[in-house]
Design an enzyme around this catalytic site. Structure first.
Site, PDB file in Angstrom:
ATOM      1  NE  ARG A 108      18.542  -9.444   4.288  1.00 16.87           N
ATOM      2  CZ  ARG A 108      17.689  -8.702   4.700  1.00 16.87           C
ATOM      3  NH1 ARG A 108      17.487  -8.496   6.092  1.00 16.87           N
ATOM      4  NH2 ARG A 108      17.150  -7.822   3.787  1.00 16.87           N
ATOM      5  CG  HIS A 135      19.083  -4.510   0.045  1.00 15.87           C
ATOM      6  ND1 HIS A 135      18.262  -5.410  -0.530  1.00 15.87           N
ATOM      7  CD2 HIS A 135      18.099  -4.010   1.262  1.00 15.87           C
ATOM      8  CE1 HIS A 135      17.489  -5.918   0.458  1.00 15.87           C
ATOM      9  NE2 HIS A 135      17.288  -4.884   1.348  1.00 15.87           N
ATOM     10  CD  GLN A 138      14.923  -1.141   0.474  1.00 17.15           C
ATOM     11  OE1 GLN A 138      14.779  -2.099   1.275  1.00 17.15           O
ATOM     12  NE2 GLN A 138      13.602  -0.359   0.169  1.00 17.15           N
ATOM     13  CG  ASP A 223      20.466   1.893   5.154  1.00 12.76           C
ATOM     14  OD1 ASP A 223      19.723   1.708   5.857  1.00 12.76           O
ATOM     15  OD2 ASP A 223      21.302   1.152   4.568  1.00 12.76           O
ATOM     16  CB  CYS A 264      15.973   0.395   2.801  1.00 15.68           C
ATOM     17  SG  CYS A 264      17.345   0.869   4.116  1.00 15.68           S
ATOM     18  NE  ARG A 292      12.479  -5.209  -0.650  1.00 14.22           N
ATOM     19  CZ  ARG A 292      13.307  -5.771   0.392  1.00 14.22           C
ATOM     20  NH1 ARG A 292      13.385  -4.906   1.312  1.00 14.22           N
ATOM     21  NH2 ARG A 292      13.787  -6.956   0.247  1.00 14.22           N
TER      22      ARG A 292
HETATM   23  N1   CP Z   1      14.786  -2.993   4.017  1.00  9.65           N
HETATM   24  C1   CP Z   1      14.995  -4.397   4.282  1.00  9.65           C
HETATM   25  O1   CP Z   1      15.655  -5.203   3.642  1.00  9.65           O
HETATM   26  O2   CP Z   1      14.239  -4.768   5.657  1.00  9.65           O
HETATM   27  P1   CP Z   1      14.676  -6.396   6.251  1.00  9.65           P
HETATM   28  O3   CP Z   1      16.025  -6.146   6.703  1.00  9.65           O
HETATM   29  O4   CP Z   1      13.696  -6.254   7.478  1.00  9.65           O
HETATM   30  O5   CP Z   1      14.345  -7.437   5.188  1.00  9.65           O
HETATM   31  N1  NVA Z   2      22.275  -1.443   5.022  1.00  5.90           N
HETATM   32  C1  NVA Z   2      21.427  -2.044   5.967  1.00  5.90           C
HETATM   33  C2  NVA Z   2      20.085  -2.167   5.218  1.00  5.90           C
HETATM   34  C3  NVA Z   2      19.087  -3.251   5.831  1.00  5.90           C
HETATM   35  C4  NVA Z   2      18.007  -3.627   4.957  1.00  5.90           C
HETATM   36  C5  NVA Z   2      22.227  -3.321   6.261  1.00  5.90           C
HETATM   37  O1  NVA Z   2      22.647  -4.013   5.746  1.00  5.90           O
HETATM   38  O2  NVA Z   2      22.158  -3.536   7.527  1.00  5.90           O
END
Ligand code: CP
Ligand code: NVA
Length: 310
Positions: A108, A135, A138, A223, A264, A292
């Site tokens: 990530r 993502h 997701q 989101d 999400c 997930r």
């Molecule tokens: N939706 C998602 O990726 O959640 P986290 O940021 O908690 O991993």
């Molecule tokens: N768009 C959000 C998604 C989190 C899972 C972010 O990048 O923070």
């Protein structure tokens, strides 16, 4: 005949429609097996996965750790303070070092290029667990959830309301194209998807700043208005996005009594989504979060366990 295997899972655009469907079917099979038998076969016995995080997480971290454990493998978390991707050590060096220790890397990151570099320089499968661009884990779970709860995918219409330029919107647009869903991105000017993305996707896509874009939608998706790494823009974004809140009024505006609601998570309740909608009868937020685990187990079983896509 089996479907060509994937080497990595970096973005949905590099996955074919048949591979995407194969992942969905495998996720469903692994989920059903666990429900029926209480466990999965130890497909990943002796295999290990490094979880490299530059940003916080609940769902991604826990679902990957549990997914590895349920498949008989081992996963371990590396915090943002430790690796220093691109600062303490370059992504190509990190990739080459980790490849000698583990059988897969989930990362990530802020900069999407780091995901590409990890895949290019390492010799083990790399999974994108969220970057500033996309993502894809997701979106796989999102589509699985819609499939389970609506019973079909092709021909459905998803309306994504809010920041149409973010990582989650990008992957949802790409995923919609793989399964024949239409997507309407309802977003204010300046926060709409990149032109190149709209031109490239196979999806039947409409981009508008008009809330009428939700009329007739089968699924409403939103989101956060400010993604991780954009905190300095919070004030400015809070001025632009309020008309795009997913609330009861917007739900009614779909004119679909069976509309499903996705997010999400994590949610900023009271901003992009109201409590009554997030916790209401149309909400699939928690089944979506739980998926997930199942979606990613399909990725792990295929990429690290050699389970073919069918
Ligand atoms: N939706 C998602 O990726 O959640 P986290 O940021 O908690 O991993
Ligand atoms: N768009 C959000 C998604 C989190 C899972 C972010 O990048 O923070």
């Amino acid at each position: 005949m089996s479907i060509p295997a994937l080497a990595h899972y970096l973005d949905i655009e590099s996955v074919t429609a048949e591979q995407f469907w194969g992942l969905l079917r495998l996720a469903k099979e692994l989920k059903d097996a666990r429900t029926r038998l209480g466990q999965n076969a130890p497909i990943l016995a002796g295999k290990s996965l490094a979880l490299v995080f530059q940003k916080p997480s609940l769902r991604t971290r826990v679902s990957f750790e549990m997914g590895m454990q349920q498949l008989g493998g081992y996963a371990f978390y590396i915090s943002p303070q430790e690796v220093g991707l691109g600062t303490r050590e370059s992504a190509p060096d990190v990739a080459r070092v980790l490849s000698g220790y583990v059988d897969g890397i989930m990362a990530r990151v802020f900069n999407h290029q780091h995901i590409i570099d990890l895949a290019e320089w390492g010799s083990v499968p790399v999974i994108n667990g969220l970057s500033d661009f996309s993502h894809p884990c997701q979106a796989l779970a999102d589509i699985l959830t819609i499939w389970e709860h609506v019973g079909t995918l092709t021909g459905l219409t998803v309306a994504y309301v809010g920041d149409g330029s973010n990582n989650v919107a990008t992957s949802l647009i790409q995923a919609a194209g793989k399964v024949g869903m239409s997507i309407r991105v309802v977003a204010p000017q300046g926060y709409q998807p990149d032109r190149a993305l709209v031109d490239q996707t196979d999806a039947d896509i409409t981009v508008t700043d008009d809330l009428d874009g939700v009329v007739g939608a089968d699924v409403l998706y939103t989101d956060v208005w400010t993604s991780m790494g954009q905190e300095a823009e919070t004030e400015e974004r809070l001025k632009v996005f309020p008309p795009y809140q997913l609330n009861q009024q917007l739900l009614v505006h779909t004119r679909n009594p069976d509309v499903k609601v996705l997010h999400c998570l994590p949610a900023h309740r009271g901003e992009e989504i109201t409590d009554d909608v997030a916790d209401g009868a149309h909400s699939l937020l928690f089944p979506q979060a739980h998926n997930r685990l199942h979606a990613q187990k399909a990725l792990l079983a295929h990429l690290m366990g050699g389970v073919p896509l069918q």
